[in-house]
Design a protein around this motif. Sequence first.
Motif, PDB file in Angstrom:
ATOM      1  N   VAL A 170       0.824  -1.208   0.000  1.00 31.31           N
ATOM      2  CA  VAL A 170       0.000   0.000   0.000  1.00 31.31           C
ATOM      3  C   VAL A 170       0.856   1.256   0.000  1.00 31.31           C
ATOM      4  CG1 VAL A 170      -1.626   1.383   1.358  1.00 31.31           C
ATOM      5  CG2 VAL A 170      -2.002  -1.084   1.078  1.00 31.31           C
ATOM      6  N   PHE A 171       1.935   1.263   0.778  1.00 29.37           N
ATOM      7  CA  PHE A 171       2.735   2.478   0.913  1.00 29.37           C
ATOM      8  C   PHE A 171       3.831   2.598  -0.143  1.00 29.37           C
ATOM      9  CE2 PHE A 171       0.811   2.117   5.126  1.00 29.37           C
ATOM     10  CZ  PHE A 171       0.330   3.412   5.282  1.00 29.37           C
ATOM     11  N   ALA A 172       3.735   1.821  -1.200  1.00 38.73           N
ATOM     12  CA  ALA A 172       4.595   1.983  -2.371  1.00 38.73           C
ATOM     13  C   ALA A 172       3.711   2.278  -3.577  1.00 38.73           C
ATOM     14  CB  ALA A 172       5.419   0.716  -2.618  1.00 38.73           C
ATOM     15  N   PRO A 173       4.158   3.109  -4.508  1.00 35.82           N
ATOM     16  CA  PRO A 173       3.364   3.356  -5.713  1.00 35.82           C
ATOM     17  C   PRO A 173       3.215   2.086  -6.535  1.00 35.82           C
ATOM     18  CG  PRO A 173       5.122   4.994  -5.455  1.00 35.82           C
ATOM     19  CD  PRO A 173       5.400   3.890  -4.471  1.00 35.82           C
ATOM     20  N   THR A 174       2.102   1.977  -7.239  1.00 36.18           N
ATOM     21  CA  THR A 174       1.942   0.869  -8.178  1.00 36.18           C
ATOM     22  C   THR A 174       2.802   1.139  -9.418  1.00 36.18           C
ATOM     23  OG1 THR A 174       0.080   1.890  -9.336  1.00 36.18           O
ATOM     24  CG2 THR A 174      -0.432   0.537  -7.392  1.00 36.18           C
ATOM     25  N   GLU A 175       2.997   0.104 -10.235  1.00 36.90           N
ATOM     26  CA  GLU A 175       3.757   0.282 -11.474  1.00 36.90           C
ATOM     27  C   GLU A 175       3.079   1.308 -12.377  1.00 36.90           C
ATOM     28  OE1 GLU A 175       4.471  -3.415 -13.390  1.00 36.90           O
ATOM     29  OE2 GLU A 175       5.685  -4.239 -11.758  1.00 36.90           O
ATOM     30  N   GLU A 176       1.745   1.302 -12.415  1.00 40.45           N
ATOM     31  CA  GLU A 176       1.019   2.256 -13.251  1.00 40.45           C
ATOM     32  C   GLU A 176       1.205   3.674 -12.725  1.00 40.45           C
ATOM     33  OE1 GLU A 176      -1.504   3.848 -16.218  1.00 40.45           O
ATOM     34  OE2 GLU A 176      -0.281   2.043 -16.029  1.00 40.45           O
ATOM     35  N   GLN A 177       1.122   3.867 -11.408  1.00 40.76           N
ATOM     36  CA  GLN A 177       1.346   5.191 -10.838  1.00 40.76           C
ATOM     37  C   GLN A 177       2.764   5.681 -11.126  1.00 40.76           C
ATOM     38  OE1 GLN A 177       0.360   4.192  -6.781  1.00 40.76           O
ATOM     39  NE2 GLN A 177      -1.674   5.153  -6.911  1.00 40.76           N
ATOM     40  N   ALA A 178       3.727   4.775 -11.000  1.00 44.27           N
ATOM     41  CA  ALA A 178       5.113   5.139 -11.273  1.00 44.27           C
ATOM     42  C   ALA A 178       5.305   5.514 -12.743  1.00 44.27           C
ATOM     43  CB  ALA A 178       6.037   3.989 -10.898  1.00 44.27           C
ATOM     44  N   ARG A 179       4.662   4.772 -13.628  1.00 44.41           N
ATOM     45  CA  ARG A 179       4.779   5.065 -15.057  1.00 44.41           C
ATOM     46  C   ARG A 179       4.199   6.439 -15.385  1.00 44.41           C
ATOM     47  NH1 ARG A 179       1.712   5.047 -19.413  1.00 44.41           N
ATOM     48  NH2 ARG A 179      -0.128   4.341 -18.263  1.00 44.41           N
ATOM     49  N   LEU A 180       3.002   6.719 -14.866  1.00 47.83           N
ATOM     50  CA  LEU A 180       2.374   8.013 -15.126  1.00 47.83           C
ATOM     51  C   LEU A 180       3.186   9.160 -14.531  1.00 47.83           C
ATOM     52  CD1 LEU A 180      -1.408   7.198 -14.526  1.00 47.83           C
ATOM     53  CD2 LEU A 180      -0.303   7.741 -16.699  1.00 47.83           C
ATOM     54  N   ALA A 181       3.705   8.944 -13.320  1.00 46.60           N
ATOM     55  CA  ALA A 181       4.508   9.978 -12.680  1.00 46.60           C
ATOM     56  C   ALA A 181       5.762  10.269 -13.497  1.00 46.60           C
ATOM     57  CB  ALA A 181       4.893   9.547 -11.271  1.00 46.60           C
ATOM     58  N   THR A 182       6.373   9.228 -14.059  1.00 50.20           N
ATOM     59  CA  THR A 182       7.562   9.410 -14.887  1.00 50.20           C
ATOM     60  C   THR A 182       7.229  10.193 -16.149  1.00 50.20           C
ATOM     61  OG1 THR A 182       8.507   7.330 -14.080  1.00 50.20           O
ATOM     62  CG2 THR A 182       9.396   8.215 -16.137  1.00 50.20           C
ATOM     63  N   GLN A 183       6.121   9.860 -16.781  1.00 51.29           N
ATOM     64  CA  GLN A 183       5.729  10.553 -18.010  1.00 51.29           C
ATOM     65  C   GLN A 183       5.394  12.020 -17.735  1.00 51.29           C
ATOM     66  OE1 GLN A 183       2.554   7.926 -19.267  1.00 51.29           O
ATOM     67  NE2 GLN A 183       3.902   6.843 -20.708  1.00 51.29           N
ATOM     68  N   ILE A 184       4.709  12.276 -16.625  1.00 44.78           N
ATOM     69  CA  ILE A 184       4.367  13.660 -16.265  1.00 44.78           C
ATOM     70  C   ILE A 184       5.632  14.468 -15.987  1.00 44.78           C
ATOM     71  CG2 ILE A 184       3.339  15.074 -14.436  1.00 44.78           C
ATOM     72  CD1 ILE A 184       1.136  12.911 -14.254  1.00 44.78           C
ATOM     73  N   THR A 185       6.560  13.855 -15.251  1.00 48.68           N
ATOM     74  CA  THR A 185       7.821  14.534 -14.938  1.00 48.68           C
ATOM     75  C   THR A 185       8.603  14.842 -16.208  1.00 48.68           C
ATOM     76  OG1 THR A 185       7.954  13.439 -12.788  1.00 48.68           O
ATOM     77  CG2 THR A 185       9.992  14.328 -13.689  1.00 48.68           C
ATOM     78  N   GLU A 186       8.697  13.876 -17.108  1.00 47.36           N
ATOM     79  CA  GLU A 186       9.431  14.084 -18.353  1.00 47.36           C
ATOM     80  C   GLU A 186       8.782  15.169 -19.209  1.00 47.36           C
ATOM     81  OE1 GLU A 186       9.473  10.175 -19.979  1.00 47.36           O
ATOM     82  OE2 GLU A 186      11.247   9.537 -18.829  1.00 47.36           O
ATOM     83  N   ALA A 187       7.447  15.181 -19.273  1.00 48.57           N
ATOM     84  CA  ALA A 187       6.749  16.196 -20.064  1.00 48.57           C
ATOM     85  C   ALA A 187       6.977  17.592 -19.495  1.00 48.57           C
ATOM     86  CB  ALA A 187       5.254  15.882 -20.109  1.00 48.57           C
ATOM     87  N   TYR A 188       6.942  17.705 -18.169  1.00 47.12           N
ATOM     88  CA  TYR A 188       7.165  18.989 -17.512  1.00 47.12           C
ATOM     89  C   TYR A 188       8.586  19.479 -17.766  1.00 47.12           C
ATOM     90  CZ  TYR A 188       7.408  22.431 -13.699  1.00 47.12           C
ATOM     91  OH  TYR A 188       7.579  23.582 -12.957  1.00 47.12           O
ATOM     92  N   GLU A 189       9.570  18.611 -17.587  1.00 47.75           N
ATOM     93  CA  GLU A 189      10.966  19.003 -17.748  1.00 47.75           C
ATOM     94  C   GLU A 189      11.289  19.341 -19.207  1.00 47.75           C
ATOM     95  OE1 GLU A 189      12.913  15.642 -16.009  1.00 47.75           O
ATOM     96  OE2 GLU A 189      12.918  16.531 -13.982  1.00 47.75           O
ATOM     97  N   GLU A 190      10.698  18.604 -20.140  1.00 42.28           N
ATOM     98  CA  GLU A 190      10.920  18.901 -21.558  1.00 42.28           C
ATOM     99  C   GLU A 190      10.342  20.259 -21.919  1.00 42.28           C
ATOM    100  OE1 GLU A 190       9.985  17.051 -26.013  1.00 42.28           O
ATOM    101  OE2 GLU A 190       9.330  15.986 -24.202  1.00 42.28           O
ATOM    102  N   ALA A 191       9.154  20.575 -21.413  1.00 42.86           N
ATOM    103  CA  ALA A 191       8.541  21.871 -21.681  1.00 42.86           C
ATOM    104  C   ALA A 191       9.411  23.007 -21.147  1.00 42.86           C
ATOM    105  CB  ALA A 191       7.149  21.935 -21.056  1.00 42.86           C
ATOM    106  N   ARG A 192       9.992  22.812 -19.975  1.00 49.92           N
ATOM    107  CA  ARG A 192      10.858  23.841 -19.402  1.00 49.92           C
ATOM    108  C   ARG A 192      12.136  24.002 -20.235  1.00 49.92           C
ATOM    109  NH1 ARG A 192       6.900  25.150 -17.691  1.00 49.92           N
ATOM    110  NH2 ARG A 192       6.238  25.515 -15.527  1.00 49.92           N
ATOM    111  N   ARG A 193      12.699  22.902 -20.693  1.00 51.74           N
ATOM    112  CA  ARG A 193      13.913  22.982 -21.512  1.00 51.74           C
ATOM    113  C   ARG A 193      13.661  23.736 -22.810  1.00 51.74           C
ATOM    114  NH1 ARG A 193      14.621  17.548 -19.820  1.00 51.74           N
ATOM    115  NH2 ARG A 193      13.687  16.825 -21.781  1.00 51.74           N
TER     116      ARG A 193
END
Length: 303
Positions: free
Chosen positions: A246-269
């Motif tokens: 329960v106190f660890a993210p699921t694989e799906e949550q981790a995948r979405l979080a990675t994609q959101i982070t990458e999209a945010y960082e790419e937009a800033r770059r």
Amino acid sequence: MTNATLRRSQLVVPGNDVEVLDHAAASPADEVILDLEDSVRSSEKTEARERIVDALIENDWDDKLVSCRINGLNTRWWYDDVVTLGTNAGEHIDSFVLPKTDSADMVTGLDFLLTQVEVNAGLPSGSIGVEAQIESALGMSNVIEVAHAEERLDSLIFGPGDYSASIGVGGLTTGHSNLYPGHYWHYALSRLVHAAKGAGLQAIDGLYADFEDEEGFQEACNRAKMLGCDGKWVIHPKQVEHANTVFAPTEEQARLATQITEAYEEARREGQQTATFEGEIIDDATFRMAKNIMERAERAGVL
């Protein structure tokens, strides 16, 4: 959260049971807490100290945190708990759990003694952390001051049993109740979480006494996680897996979080003012939440 160490599950075991101490070392729990307080009778506390020292030295604890819950500062045992354990096995101890923490002064008092023990034992200053257990109305009233008391603090832990007695609740169960129409400990946990996170500490939910009620335990974990808790006390090995999951993210949550982070960082770059993902705007708060999920997923081995 500044403390990156996983504490999804904190398995609490009595310090006077040699067999249980040895088995705890092989547990998949993120942290094992060797208890000298409530689970050990007054007549057995001195012997339990020695058993814990032996268990710390003789077992392999390298894959997990190991902590010791000392007796409260209002007892005659706590001083010898700290000196005996810190002097003889301090290099194997990640933290001391301070029960019934009612004020910042109590944390400061433990910190002062620990500093002397570390010096005399040849340990680095501040090498043994402190986890403050909030178990009373007074402690909850002072929880913000407690959270900022000393740099060696690692976490705040909710203690529902003594807290129930302190505020005079109407039930006799520890850690849960079916008599209340809602989350029984919503206020207490929320207050503790806010105090902990404001000081860069982890927040840990307390025990769920009915270890046979796996569904109820998992629900308690889910509720605690939604309030911002980083983990939960467990009192039986069968609860460990549920807490770790329960106190660890699921694989799906981790995948979405990675994609959101990458999209945010790419937009800033690329100098874009607004970042988006799947048609939704990613603001700074969403980015920080996604980064937190990624960090927890990496520590839990999900990423």
